[in-house]
Each structure stands twice: as C-alpha cells, then as structure tokens.
Enzyme design. Structure first.
Site, PDB file in Angstrom:
ATOM      1  N   CYS A   2       0.839  -1.188   0.000  1.00  0.00           N
ATOM      2  CA  CYS A   2       0.000   0.000   0.000  1.00  0.00           C
ATOM      3  C   CYS A   2       0.882   1.250   0.000  1.00  0.00           C
ATOM      4  O   CYS A   2       1.918   1.296   0.648  1.00  0.00           O
ATOM      5  CB  CYS A   2      -0.938   0.092   1.196  1.00  0.00           C
ATOM      6  SG  CYS A   2      -2.053  -1.298   1.329  1.00  0.00           S
ATOM      7  N   ARG A  27       3.894  -0.282  -4.736  1.00  0.00           N
ATOM      8  CA  ARG A  27       3.627  -0.810  -3.392  1.00  0.00           C
ATOM      9  C   ARG A  27       2.320  -1.587  -3.315  1.00  0.00           C
ATOM     10  O   ARG A  27       2.013  -2.206  -2.296  1.00  0.00           O
ATOM     11  CB  ARG A  27       3.586   0.339  -2.382  1.00  0.00           C
ATOM     12  CG  ARG A  27       4.872   1.124  -2.304  1.00  0.00           C
ATOM     13  CD  ARG A  27       4.751   2.255  -1.333  1.00  0.00           C
ATOM     14  NE  ARG A  27       4.619   1.793   0.030  1.00  0.00           N
ATOM     15  CZ  ARG A  27       5.629   1.509   0.838  1.00  0.00           C
ATOM     16  NH1 ARG A  27       6.855   1.659   0.411  1.00  0.00           N
ATOM     17  NH2 ARG A  27       5.422   1.091   2.056  1.00  0.00           N
ATOM     18  N   TRP A  74      -2.718  -2.889  -1.654  1.00  0.00           N
ATOM     19  CA  TRP A  74      -2.389  -4.311  -1.834  1.00  0.00           C
ATOM     20  C   TRP A  74      -3.173  -5.016  -0.733  1.00  0.00           C
ATOM     21  O   TRP A  74      -2.887  -4.853   0.452  1.00  0.00           O
ATOM     22  CB  TRP A  74      -0.889  -4.522  -1.665  1.00  0.00           C
ATOM     23  CG  TRP A  74      -0.419  -5.910  -1.967  1.00  0.00           C
ATOM     24  CD1 TRP A  74      -0.043  -6.405  -3.182  1.00  0.00           C
ATOM     25  CD2 TRP A  74      -0.248  -6.992  -1.040  1.00  0.00           C
ATOM     26  NE1 TRP A  74       0.338  -7.709  -3.069  1.00  0.00           N
ATOM     27  CE2 TRP A  74       0.229  -8.104  -1.776  1.00  0.00           C
ATOM     28  CE3 TRP A  74      -0.466  -7.141   0.335  1.00  0.00           C
ATOM     29  CZ2 TRP A  74       0.500  -9.335  -1.181  1.00  0.00           C
ATOM     30  CZ3 TRP A  74      -0.202  -8.371   0.921  1.00  0.00           C
ATOM     31  CH2 TRP A  74       0.282  -9.452   0.167  1.00  0.00           C
ATOM     32  N   ASN A 100      -1.379   2.193   5.687  1.00  0.00           N
ATOM     33  CA  ASN A 100      -0.481   1.142   5.198  1.00  0.00           C
ATOM     34  C   ASN A 100      -0.012   0.368   6.430  1.00  0.00           C
ATOM     35  O   ASN A 100       0.533   0.966   7.351  1.00  0.00           O
ATOM     36  CB  ASN A 100       0.693   1.791   4.464  1.00  0.00           C
ATOM     37  CG  ASN A 100       1.881   0.854   4.266  1.00  0.00           C
ATOM     38  OD1 ASN A 100       3.019   1.273   4.316  1.00  0.00           O
ATOM     39  ND2 ASN A 100       1.628  -0.401   4.044  1.00  0.00           N
ATOM     40  N   GLY A 101      -0.254  -0.950   6.430  1.00  0.00           N
ATOM     41  CA  GLY A 101       0.152  -1.756   7.588  1.00  0.00           C
ATOM     42  C   GLY A 101      -0.981  -2.702   7.964  1.00  0.00           C
ATOM     43  O   GLY A 101      -1.887  -2.946   7.163  1.00  0.00           O
ATOM     44  N   GLU A 479      16.983 -17.812  -8.885  1.00  0.00           N
ATOM     45  CA  GLU A 479      16.586 -16.455  -9.254  1.00  0.00           C
ATOM     46  C   GLU A 479      16.011 -16.423 -10.679  1.00  0.00           C
ATOM     47  O   GLU A 479      15.024 -15.729 -10.939  1.00  0.00           O
ATOM     48  CB  GLU A 479      17.792 -15.511  -9.102  1.00  0.00           C
ATOM     49  CG  GLU A 479      17.571 -14.072  -9.523  1.00  0.00           C
ATOM     50  CD  GLU A 479      16.453 -13.350  -8.780  1.00  0.00           C
ATOM     51  OE1 GLU A 479      15.927 -13.872  -7.784  1.00  0.00           O
ATOM     52  OE2 GLU A 479      16.073 -12.254  -9.233  1.00  0.00           O
ATOM     53  N   LYS A 483      12.265 -15.078 -11.433  1.00  0.00           N
ATOM     54  CA  LYS A 483      11.979 -13.963 -12.356  1.00  0.00           C
ATOM     55  C   LYS A 483      10.921 -14.385 -13.366  1.00  0.00           C
ATOM     56  O   LYS A 483       9.976 -13.661 -13.644  1.00  0.00           O
ATOM     57  CB  LYS A 483      13.239 -13.576 -13.104  1.00  0.00           C
ATOM     58  CG  LYS A 483      14.027 -12.354 -12.907  1.00  0.00           C
ATOM     59  CD  LYS A 483      13.787 -11.257 -11.978  1.00  0.00           C
ATOM     60  CE  LYS A 483      13.113 -11.433 -10.682  1.00  0.00           C
ATOM     61  NZ  LYS A 483      13.701 -10.916  -9.500  1.00  0.00           N
ATOM     62  N   GLU A 486       7.420 -14.782 -11.713  1.00  0.00           N
ATOM     63  CA  GLU A 486       6.820 -13.520 -11.278  1.00  0.00           C
ATOM     64  C   GLU A 486       6.190 -12.735 -12.413  1.00  0.00           C
ATOM     65  O   GLU A 486       5.120 -12.169 -12.258  1.00  0.00           O
ATOM     66  CB  GLU A 486       7.902 -12.604 -10.690  1.00  0.00           C
ATOM     67  CG  GLU A 486       8.339 -12.941  -9.334  1.00  0.00           C
ATOM     68  CD  GLU A 486       9.347 -11.908  -8.855  1.00  0.00           C
ATOM     69  OE1 GLU A 486       9.044 -11.231  -7.870  1.00  0.00           O
ATOM     70  OE2 GLU A 486      10.424 -11.780  -9.461  1.00  0.00           O
ATOM     71  N   HIS A 502      17.086 -36.954  -8.667  1.00  0.00           N
ATOM     72  CA  HIS A 502      16.353 -37.387  -7.467  1.00  0.00           C
ATOM     73  C   HIS A 502      14.883 -36.973  -7.519  1.00  0.00           C
ATOM     74  O   HIS A 502      14.216 -36.961  -6.498  1.00  0.00           O
ATOM     75  CB  HIS A 502      17.016 -36.817  -6.211  1.00  0.00           C
ATOM     76  CG  HIS A 502      18.417 -37.299  -6.029  1.00  0.00           C
ATOM     77  ND1 HIS A 502      18.729 -38.592  -5.680  1.00  0.00           N
ATOM     78  CD2 HIS A 502      19.609 -36.671  -6.198  1.00  0.00           C
ATOM     79  CE1 HIS A 502      20.045 -38.740  -5.620  1.00  0.00           C
ATOM     80  NE2 HIS A 502      20.599 -37.577  -5.940  1.00  0.00           N
ATOM     81  N   LYS A 602       6.021  -4.443  -4.334  1.00  0.00           N
ATOM     82  CA  LYS A 602       7.483  -4.359  -4.242  1.00  0.00           C
ATOM     83  C   LYS A 602       7.983  -4.431  -2.801  1.00  0.00           C
ATOM     84  O   LYS A 602       8.989  -5.056  -2.523  1.00  0.00           O
ATOM     85  CB  LYS A 602       7.975  -3.081  -4.901  1.00  0.00           C
ATOM     86  CG  LYS A 602       9.471  -3.071  -5.016  1.00  0.00           C
ATOM     87  CD  LYS A 602       9.956  -2.395  -6.255  1.00  0.00           C
ATOM     88  CE  LYS A 602      11.430  -2.614  -6.451  1.00  0.00           C
ATOM     89  NZ  LYS A 602      11.757  -3.941  -7.009  1.00  0.00           N
TER      90      LYS A 602
HETATM   91  C1  F6R Z   1      11.358 -10.457  -6.535  1.00  0.00           C
HETATM   92  C2  F6R Z   1      11.372  -9.459  -5.497  1.00  0.00           C
HETATM   93  C3  F6R Z   1      11.068  -9.895  -4.116  1.00  0.00           C
HETATM   94  C4  F6R Z   1      11.947  -9.132  -3.113  1.00  0.00           C
HETATM   95  C5  F6R Z   1      11.534  -9.475  -1.677  1.00  0.00           C
HETATM   96  C6  F6R Z   1      12.425  -8.792  -0.658  1.00  0.00           C
HETATM   97  O1  F6R Z   1      11.642  -9.926  -7.795  1.00  0.00           O
HETATM   98  O2  F6R Z   1      11.578  -8.316  -5.753  1.00  0.00           O
HETATM   99  O3  F6R Z   1      11.222 -11.268  -3.960  1.00  0.00           O
HETATM  100  O4  F6R Z   1      13.272  -9.462  -3.337  1.00  0.00           O
HETATM  101  O5  F6R Z   1      10.212  -9.105  -1.464  1.00  0.00           O
HETATM  102  O6  F6R Z   1      12.359  -7.407  -0.789  1.00  0.00           O
HETATM  103  P1  F6R Z   1      13.461  -6.473  -0.126  1.00  0.00           P
HETATM  104  O7  F6R Z   1      14.737  -6.719  -0.862  1.00  0.00           O
HETATM  105  O8  F6R Z   1      12.942  -5.082  -0.305  1.00  0.00           O
HETATM  106  O9  F6R Z   1      13.573  -6.875   1.309  1.00  0.00           O
END
Ligand code: F6R
Length: 607
Positions: A2, A27, A74, A100-101, A479, A483, A486, A502, A602
C-alpha cells in the site's frame, strides 16, 4: 504494501495526489482511492484496478480542492472491492483515513466499536481506525489520532482528513514508513520519497510512534504523549528523471540495462584509490570477533544472500548460512553475541526481514544491513550498514538491485575475510581486479539481447521451465526461475543440477525447456553429464556457457548463450543477466503486466 500520500497547500491537490499515487503504485495496485475537501465537503472516489482508471474517472470533475489524501492498495483484509478500497470513513462521513500496515487487534476494536453503535461498511482492518478516531474526537483531531494510535496494535502509517478541521492533515506511524516533505507550494506526507520527488525540497522521516500535523505552511511532529519532536530536515536529492522510463517500454527493461552503472557505483564507492583496498565506512562500529554468520532475507534478496553463502565460504573461516527471514525466528538458530547477521533488503522495510533482525538483536547478535533505500527501518535497527547504489527500482521484479546486492556482498565477504586475516593481500587484489571488470562484462552481455529475445519467441508458450546449476550458480538458477514465474506466470523451478536425478527428471519430456548454467569453472563435466541426462529424455536444453566453443556443446544443447570469460566471483552476476532478459521478453510476448505483475507488491510490509 500500500502507498499513501497527502498534500495541503496552494495548488489543486488532485493532480498531485495522482502523480504521487502512480509513483507509489509499485507498493500495491489492486485498488485505489482519494479523499479531498472540495469546498470544505468530504468528497471520496474509490475504484478497483489501477490508479490510471481512478484518475480517468476523477479528472472530468474539474475539482479545485487544495487538501487531500490518496491510497493505492495491496489487499490484506478483504478482497479488492470498492468498499474495501481506502480511504475509509467514520459513521458520519466526516473523517477519512488511509493506512499502510496491519491493525492486529482490529477484531477486538471492531467488536467494541460495534457495541457502541458504530456501523462498518468494509472487511478491512483500516476502517476501525476511522471509527476509533471518531470515538475520540472531541474537537482536537491531533489528540484523537494520538489516542487511536495508542490503542491500535500492529503496524501503521496513516493519514487522516476531517471535514471539521479543513486546514490540516494528521499523520502517524508505527512500523510502516512515512516521510514528510516541504515544497514551495505546500506540505506532503507519503510512504516513499519518489512520490514527491520534484515537488518537495526538504524531507523529514517520521519515526515509530510519532505523529505530525500538516498545514499549507509546514508541519510539526509530536510523540504519542504530545511533546513536539524536532530533528533537522534532510535535503531532497532524488532527481525526478530517475523515476521515468527514459525511452524504454518498461521500467524493468530500463533497470536491466542500468546494471553496469548499478554494479559499478556499488563497487567503486567502496574501493579506495588504486582499487586494492575496501573501505566500508558504515561498519566502523562492527566488532569483527564473530564465530558464525547468518544472511537473512526474502525472495530475490534471499537469492543474493544464498549466493554470498557460497562466495563467502571460500574466504571466511567460520560457518555461514543464508536463511529465509520468515523462517529465521521459527528455528533454533545458534545466535550468540559472537554471531554476525547480515540482513539483505532492497527496501529495508520488508517486515519478515525486520522481525528477523529484531530477533537476532534480542539474542545479542551484531547486525549489518545491506540495503538500497536509505532511512529504512532495517538500517535504523542495525549496527552497521552497507549500501547498494542501484538507484530507485520501480519495476516490481528486482533486477538491478539483485546484481548490486551480489556485488556488495562479494565485497563485504572480502572485507570481512581481510579483517579476520583470512585472505592475503595478493588474493584480495586479484579478486578486486576481477570484480572491477564486471560493469564492462555486463554491458557485453546486454548487447546480446536480440538473441535472447529470439529465444523468448521460441519458448513463450511453454507451460513449465527448469533451471539447473551447481555451486554458486545454483542460487542464480533459483533467481532465474523466480523472475520467470513472477512476470510471465509460467511455472518454473530452480534446482541444483545434481538433484535432478532425485525427482525433477520425471518432469522432463520434449516440451520442457531446461535452462542450464554451465561454467568451465564449476563442476563442468558433471553439469555436461546433467545435460546428457536431459537430452536423453528429449528435453530442450538452453545452455548459458562461458565455454561456447566446446565441440561437445552442439550435441547437448539446442540453444546456446555465450557468456564472457570472468573470475569465479563474477559468475553469479553475469549468469543472471541473460535470464532476466529471457523472463522479460517472454513476459512481453505473453502480454502480462511486466512492471506490476499480478498479486505482487514491491515492498512487503506484512508477515
Ligand atoms: C522479486 C522481489 C522480491 C523481493 C523481496 C524482498 O523480484 O523483488 O522477492 O526481493 O520481497 O524485498 P526487499 O529486498 O525489499 O527486502
């Protein structure tokens, strides 16, 4: 999670709220809303969907209000509907609240307030705040918000607007970020600085359990007991150009292409002249007498931490373990005053990571924060800090911040090793010489984008992908899979290549693309063997390799992407780049919302 924004001043508020909300959309973006005082009357607009859709609905009204608050959501409590979108109103429709929270005791509060006759219209936790403030409101909005904040448990950054108090906005925070800004035309409050870049010139970061009143002339901050809090203001240094796409179709693509700079700036600012000594000025107070290291983080940042586990165990003489932050408190980790914890976080606000930091500190550990956004909660609660210099990242999927994290962690590992006397000057010099070549090598790889885009055309309809690697490239396989999941919504899994036999091998058939990260410096023959196994089951092999002219490759790989020669410490970052581009181009071809993928946010400030 949010984003919130508020403004009071001499300019019409609506365009400022929308400009801010669009910059905060990373956010959360399932619904949005604004409340303004239009001719001193509370006026509310809310809508499910993107901020742009709400803006289209609001702009034709030609509103002239000069005070208002806005929110992009969110969902946590209650599905995304108009009723659950913020702002929420009290019973009289005079007080509007954005938040937010999470209010953890909202059920108790709701029950109490319902018994006192308050009527609720949404399923959110936030709405209790509007009614609680109404309950305490005897003409002093600041005191009413302070009383509500004292009763609320959990995390909040909130902004409150009242028809009975039309000249000011009251804000409060505990746990969730909130920054105040002063500009030429008025006063702002928001979840994150980019929302007001170009508008505000001075900033004030509200701390936990502080409130502030905002008027067109400025703001005053207080603690919950009503005492005024004074701290120096900080200059706004963010350039609004940094939050534009700069000619790229998506922020994610722009950020992928910014990696030579992001990695370069992260590395070079920490190297002294001659580039053979590391200087980490944020670690002056750190006691180097540790006997164990934990790296804690979530998501992509966890993959950076796991990469560091592999890199650091080559040079540090103590046990090192990367742990997913949300699991850290659930386990009996061996934490003592001689434990060093490194919390890796782009935002510095991820609640799981913050809670793990608090847990480690309670047990006496020393904590280093490795973060991208300054003034964050994790930085504040840590003993030392190492910054990544990736610049603001707007695409929800982390790209440049990941490579900057791995670069900073590589340096931090060498720095710790040097401090422990575990690495010779000569080896340190060689490692640093390798690292400083990274920006150029990344640029070389980015130039291969067209070839990767053609691969994307070939595979964008696949339903599953496997990513396999060994050693320090294994976290990079994780990773790569993350990616792709996501942003394209394709099911993908990353595995240590040796684990394939396995279990995952059962998935392989002629439809399955298998991305294999192959380096002649890491168990080369064994990974070639894994490629044979995939081919024997008719899988499609996409090999990323730093030995592209190996004559065996055409027999084992259906597609090959060549990587430049580099020292081992550089490999994780280099192998990441083609996978980011592959995920990006596949997502574009599938028509997904690349910068704001469904269900994600994010900065994840819920546990
Ligand atoms: C994936 C991504 C998330 C963040 C995770 C941690 O592309 O961006 O998996 O890496 O939410 O976020 P931070 O680094 O802000 O603690």
């Amino acid at each position: 999670m949010c984003g919130i924004i508020g403004y009071v001043g001499s300019e019409p508020v609506v365009p400022l709220l929308f400009a801010g909300l669009k910059r905060l959309e990373y956010r959360g973006y399932d619904s949005s809303g604004i409340a303004i005082l239009e001719r001193e009357k509370m006026t509310l607009f809310r809508r499910v969907g993107k901020v742009e859709q709400l803006e289209e609905e609001v702009l034709p009204h030609q509103l002239t209000a000069r005070i208002g608050i806005g929110h992009t959501r969110w969902a946590t409590h209650g599905v995304p509907t108009e009723e659950n979108a913020h702002p929420h109103l009290d019973c009289r429709g005079k007080i509007a609240v954005i938040h937010n929270g999470i209010i953890e005791n909202f059920l108790d509060l709701k029950e109490r307030l319902t018994a006192r006759g308050h009527r609720f219209r949404s399923q959110t936790d936030t709405e209790v705040l509007a009614h609680l403030i109404e309950e305490h409101d005897d003409g002093d909005l600041l005191a009413a918000v302070a009383a509500a904040a004292r009763e609320a448990k959990g995390a909040f950054a909130l902004a409150v607007l009242s028809e009975d108090d039309p000249e000011r906005i009251i804000v409060a925070r505990r746990g969730s970020p909130l920054v105040l800004g002063k500009g030429k035309s008025g006063t702002f409050a928001c979840s994150d600085v980019p929302a007001i870049a170009g508008e505000a010139s001075q900033l004030f970061f509200l701390a936990d359990d502080e409130l502030a009143e905002l008027t067109a002339q400025g703001f005053h901050a207080f603690n919950l007991e009503g005492e005024e809090v004074k701290r120096p203001l900080q200059e706004m240094t963010m350039n609004p150009l940094a939050i534009q796409k700069g000619g790229y179709k998506h922020f994610m693509l722009k950020e992928i292409h910014e990696q030579p700079r992001a990695v370069g700036e992260t590395l070079y600012e920490k190297l002294e002249a001659g580039r053979s000594t590391i200087n980490l000025s944020g670690l002056k107070k750190i006691d180097m007498n540790f006997d164990r290291v934990y790296l804690i983080a979530c998501g992509t940042a966890y993959h950076a931490g796991l990469t560091a586990e592999y890199l650091w165990e080559r040079v540090l003489p103590v046990p090192i373990q990367a742990v997913i932050a949300s699991e850290f408190r659930l386990r009996e980790m061996h934490i003592t005053p001689r434990t060093l914890v490194v919390a890796v976080s782009q935002s510095g606000e991820t609640l799981d990571t913050l809670m793990a930091v608090r847990h480690a500190k309670e047990k006496g550990a020393t904590v280093i924060a490795l973060i991208n956004s300054s003034n964050s909660a994790i930085e504040r609660e840590s003993d030392g800090v190492v910054y990544t210099r990736a610049g603001i990242e707007i695409g929800v999927a982390a790209t440049k911040t990941f490579s900057a994290q791995v670069a900073a962690l590589a340096l931090l590992g060498l720095f710790l090793a040097k401090r422990c006397g575990a690495i010779s000057d000569e080896t340190l010099k060689e490692e640093l010489a390798g690292l400083t070549l990274l920006p150029g090598q990344i640029t070389q790889l980015l130039a291969r984008e067209e070839a990767i885009a053609s691969l994307a055309e070939r595979f964008y309809n696949a339903t599953d992908f496997l990513f396999l690697a060994r050693g320090p490239l294994y976290p990079i396989a994780l990773e790569g899979a993350l990616k792709l999941k996501e942003i394209s919504y394709i099911h993908a899994e990353g595995y240590p290549a040796g684990e394939m036999k396995h279990g995952p091998i059962a998935l392989i058939d002629e439809q399955m693309p298998v991305v294999i990260l192959l380096s002649h410096q890491i168990a080369y023959d064994k990974v070639l063997g894994n490629m044979q196994e995939v081919k024997a089951r008719k899988g499609i092999v996409i090999a990323l390799t730093d030995r592209p002219d190996d004559p065996i490759l055409p027999k084992l790989a259906d597609h090959t992407i060549a990587l430049p020669a580099a020292t081992p410490i550089c490999l994780p970052i280099l192998y990441t780049i083609p996978m980011q581009l592959l995920a990006y181009h596949i997502a574009v071809l599938r028509g997904t919302d690349v910068d704001q993928p469904r269900n994600l946010a994010k900065t994840v400030t819920v546990e």
